[in-house]
Motif scaffolding. Structure first.
Motif, short mmCIF file in Angstrom:
data_model
loop_
_atom_site.label_atom_id
_atom_site.label_comp_id
_atom_site.label_asym_id
_atom_site.label_seq_id
_atom_site.Cartn_x
_atom_site.Cartn_y
_atom_site.Cartn_z
N ASP A 155 0.86 -1.18 0.00
CA ASP A 155 0.00 0.00 0.00
C ASP A 155 0.90 1.23 0.00
N ALA A 156 0.92 1.95 -1.11
CA ALA A 156 1.83 3.09 -1.25
C ALA A 156 1.45 4.26 -0.37
N SER A 157 0.25 4.25 0.23
CA SER A 157 -0.16 5.37 1.08
C SER A 157 0.64 5.45 2.38
N TYR A 158 1.39 4.39 2.70
CA TYR A 158 2.18 4.40 3.93
C TYR A 158 3.56 5.02 3.72
N LEU A 159 3.92 5.34 2.50
CA LEU A 159 5.15 6.09 2.26
C LEU A 159 4.97 7.52 2.73
N PRO A 160 6.00 8.15 3.24
CA PRO A 160 5.85 9.54 3.69
C PRO A 160 5.61 10.47 2.51
N PRO A 161 4.60 11.34 2.57
CA PRO A 161 4.38 12.32 1.49
C PRO A 161 5.44 13.42 1.56
N VAL A 162 6.51 13.22 0.84
CA VAL A 162 7.68 14.10 0.98
C VAL A 162 7.34 15.53 0.59
N GLU A 163 6.72 15.72 -0.56
CA GLU A 163 6.44 17.08 -1.02
C GLU A 163 5.51 17.81 -0.06
N GLU A 164 4.54 17.11 0.47
CA GLU A 164 3.59 17.75 1.39
C GLU A 164 4.24 18.07 2.73
N TRP A 165 5.03 17.15 3.26
CA TRP A 165 5.61 17.37 4.58
C TRP A 165 6.74 18.39 4.55
N THR A 166 7.53 18.41 3.49
CA THR A 166 8.62 19.38 3.43
C THR A 166 8.12 20.80 3.17
N ALA A 167 6.87 20.95 2.71
CA ALA A 167 6.33 22.29 2.44
C ALA A 167 5.58 22.87 3.63
N ILE A 168 5.50 22.15 4.75
CA ILE A 168 4.78 22.65 5.92
C ILE A 168 5.60 23.76 6.57
N PRO A 169 5.01 24.94 6.81
CA PRO A 169 5.76 26.01 7.48
C PRO A 169 6.02 25.68 8.94
#
Length: 523
Positions: free
Chosen positions: A70-84
Motif C-alpha cells: 500500500d503506497a499510502s504508507y510512504l511519507p508524502p515528501v512534497e507535502e511534509w517538506t512544504a509545511i511552514p
C-alpha cells in the motif's frame, strides 16, 4: 597534545614506508559491481520440477510505490517538506497513525528531523566524529540520532571511496600516497585533520563494519515505531522437510539480523522478550559479480533470508516439533538396547573384579593405624594442614556427569528462541492468511537495497511437511528496489523513506486501519 607538533611529523606519518624501505602503496579502489539475477516463473509452478521448485519471479528496479503493498504508507515528501514552521505542531499531531502496539506512529516532525540529520555533508560529519574543529566560517553540525550511523560511515570510508566527494578529491590522495603526483595537486592538509583516509580496499571490509552500518541506519526509523534491530539468540535456520518420509530433514543456516517489535509491557521488555520478526537484514561481503554464478549465489542468500523470515512468522500459534521427535535414535537406548557398561574414565575408576573385598580385620587395623597417627601428630607440635580433598568429578553413584548426559536419550537442542514471541505482525488476514509479505533490507558494497517477497501459505507448508497431496504452487514474486548509495545524501534519504514506509506498513493497526481493502492484491 599534538597541536604544537611540527608539520614534518605529520608528513613523515603520511609517507610511511614498508619495512624494506619501499614507499607505502594503497591498493586501487574496488570496482563497483552488482548482481543481476532475475529469474522468471509462471503463475502456477508444478511440483517436482527442480529449476522452478520455488517459483521465484523477480521484478527488478521496483519503485517504492510498487515495493510496498500500500503506497499510502510512504511519507508524502512534497507535502511534509512544504509545511511552514508555524503549522508544524498541528501537522505533526494530525500525521500520526495508530499502531498495532497501542501507541501512535511518529509524525512529520520526527520525519523532518531524520531527514535533516541524514542531509549533513559527510566531511562535516566526519570532522565531528574525529573531533576535528569545524572549517573556518562554519559551525559544527549536530548529528543527533544519526551519530552512530556517521560513525560507522566514517569507518567505511577507510575501505571505500566516498562518492560524495568530487573526482579530483577522490583521486588526489591516492595519487599522492602512491608517489604519482602528475596532474594532481599536492595535499598539504596535516594527517590529523584529514577526514578521508583510505587504507584498504572494499573487499577487505570486515563483515561487522557493514553490519553495523546497516543496523544503525535502520534503527533511525525503527526506534520511533517501537521496534529494535537485534541478532537472533538462536542461529536462524531454514528448515526443509523432503516429501519422502525415509529422507532426513535438513536445514540451511543464515547470518541475519532481525527487526523485532519491543513489548509495551515493562516486565517483558526487561526480560528481553521480542515479538516478530517484522523484517530481516542481510549483509554480504561479496564485491565481485562478474559471472552469472556470483549473481545466482547472492540471490540464493537473499531468498533463504526471505523464506527463513516467513517461516518464523508462520510459527504464530504453533508449538515446536523437535527434530527427531519419536525417532529410534532419540528413544532407544544405546548399544542396541543392551545394558551397556562403563565407558571412558569410568573403566579406569571401576574396581577390578579380581580384587577380593576387604575383611573385617583389615578394616579394624586400618582404623587403629589412623588413630595412632592422629595422636602422634598432636604430640609432635606439627601444624601441617590436612591434605585437601580431591574435586569430586563423579556422582555418589560412581558415574560422571558427562557420561550420564551421554546415556540420556534426548532430541537435539531447540531451534526456537524461548524469549521470542513469533508473530506475523502486519500480515494481511492474520496468522491464517493465504500469503505473507516479507521484507528484506539487503546490503552489499556501500549500497542498500530492499526486497519484498509474497510467500504463499502453500510454499511454507511444502517446506514443513514435504508437500502432501499438492500438485502445484503459486509462484513467489519478489520485488527488488534499486541500490541506494549511503555515501550520497540524496540516496540515503530516499532509502530512509522506504524504511519509513516498511515500518509504517508492518506496524499499522490491522483491526481499525482497513489497509486490506485499499491494497491491490495483484501487485
Amino acid at each position: 597534545m599534538f597541536r604544537n607538533a611540527p608539520d614534518s611529523y605529520y608528513s613523515a606519518a603520511a609517507s610511511a614506508t614498508t619495512p624494506d624501505g619501499a614507499p607505502r602503496k594503497i591498493p586501487p579502489p574496488t570496482p563497483l559491481t552488482f548482481p543481476s539475477s532475475t529469474p522468471q516463473a509462471p503463475e502456477r509452478v508444478p511440483l517436482g520440477e527442480t529449476p522452478l521448485a520455488l517459483g521465484i519471479h523477480v521484478i527488478p528496479n521496483a519503485s517504492p510505490q510498487d515495493l510496498l503493498p500500500d503506497a499510502s504508507y510512504l511519507p508524502p515528501v512534497e507535502e511534509w517538506t512544504a509545511i511552514p514552521q508555524d503549522g508544524l505542531e498541528a501537522a505533526n499531531a494530525a500525521s500520526k497513525r495508530p499502531l498495532n502496539n497501542g501507541n501512535k506512529s511518529p509524525g512529520v516532525q520526527t520525519y523532518l528531523e531524520r531527514r535533516k540529520e541524514l542531509s549533513i555533508d559527510n566531511t562535516a560529519a566526519f570532522r565531528t566524529i574525529r573531533r576535528i574543529p569545524a572549517a573556518p566560517g562554519t559551525h559544527a553540525p549536530r548529528l543527533g540520532n544519526a551519530y552512530e550511523f556517521y560513525k560507522n560511515l566514517e569507518v567505511f570510508s577507510s575501505y571505500w571511496v566516498d562518492t560524495s566527494l568530487p573526482k579530483e578529491a577522490n583521486s588526489s590522495p591516492e595519487a599522492t600516497e602512491n608517489g604519482n603526483a602528475e596532474g594532481s595537486k599536492q595535499d598539504t592538509t596535516p594527517i590529523h585533520e584529514k577526514t578521508h583516509i583510505r587504507t584498504g580496499t572494499g573487499s577487505q571490509t570486515p563483515a561487522e563494519y557493514r553490519q553495523g552500518l546497516l543496523a544503525s541506519f535502520v534503527k533511525l526509523v525503527a526506534y520511533d515505531f517501537g521496534c529494535n534491530v537485534a541478532f537472533p539468540r538462536v542461529e536462524p535456520r531454514l528448515h526443509l522437510h523432503p516429501p519422502s518420509p525415509s529422507s532426513p530433514a535438513s536445514h540451511i543456516p543464515a547470518t541475519l539480523t532481525m527487526i523485532y517489535r519491543t513489548p509495551t509491557d515493562r516486565n517483558s521488555a526487561r526480560a528481553g522478550i521480542v515479538e516478530g520478526p517484522l523484517a530481516a537484514l542481510s549483509c554480504r561481503s561479496t564485491t565481485s559479480f562478474t559471472t552469472p554464478l556470483d549473481s545466482n549465489l547472492d540471490l540464493a542468500r537473499e531468498i533463504v533470508a526471505l523464506l527463513l523470515t516467513a517461516q518464523q512468522r508462520n510459527r504464530e500459534g504453533k508449538a515446536e516439533k523437535p527434530f527427531g521427535d519419536g525417532k529410534w535414535w532419540t528413544s532407544v537406548p544405546r548399544w542396541g538396547g543392551g545394558k551397556g557398561g562403563p565407558i571412558g574414565k569410568e573403566i579406569e575408576s571401576s574396581p577390578t573384579p579380581t580384587a577380593p573385598p576387604p575383611t573385617t580385620a583389615d578394616l579394624v587395623s586400618d582404623i587403629k593405624a589412623r588413630i595412632e597417627g592422629f595422636g602422634s601428630g598432636l604430640g609432635s607440635g606439627d601444624n601441617k594442614r590436612p591434605p585437601q580433598k580431591k574435586a569430586r568429578t563423579s556422582r555418589p553413584g560412581g558415574t560422571m556427569q558427562i557420561y550420564d548426559n551421554y546415556r540420556k536419550m534426548l532430541p537435539p537442542s531447540s531451534t526456537w528462541d524461548r524469549k521470542a514471541r513469533y508473530m506475523a505482525i502486519g500480515k494481511v488476514g492474520g496468522a491464517q492468511g493465504e500469503w505473507d509479505d516479507v521484507f528484506l533490507v539487503s546490503c552489499i558494497n556501500h549500497h542498500i537495497g530492499f526486497l519484498r517477497a509474497r510467500v504463499g501459505k502453500g510454499l511454507l507448508d511444502e517446506l514443513e511437511d514435504g508437500g502432501k497431496g499438492r500438485q502445484a504452487l503459486d509462484r513467489t514474486t519478489v520485488w527488488r528496489s534499486k541500490w541506494y548509495d549511503v555515501f550520497l545524501a540524496e540516496e540515503r534519504i530516499e532509502a530512509m523513506d522506504v524504511v519509513w514506509g516498511i515500518m509504517a506498513w508492518s506496524m499499522r493497526d490491522t483491526l481499525n486501519d482497513g489497509a486490506a481493502e485499499r491494497m491491490d492484491v495483484d501487485r
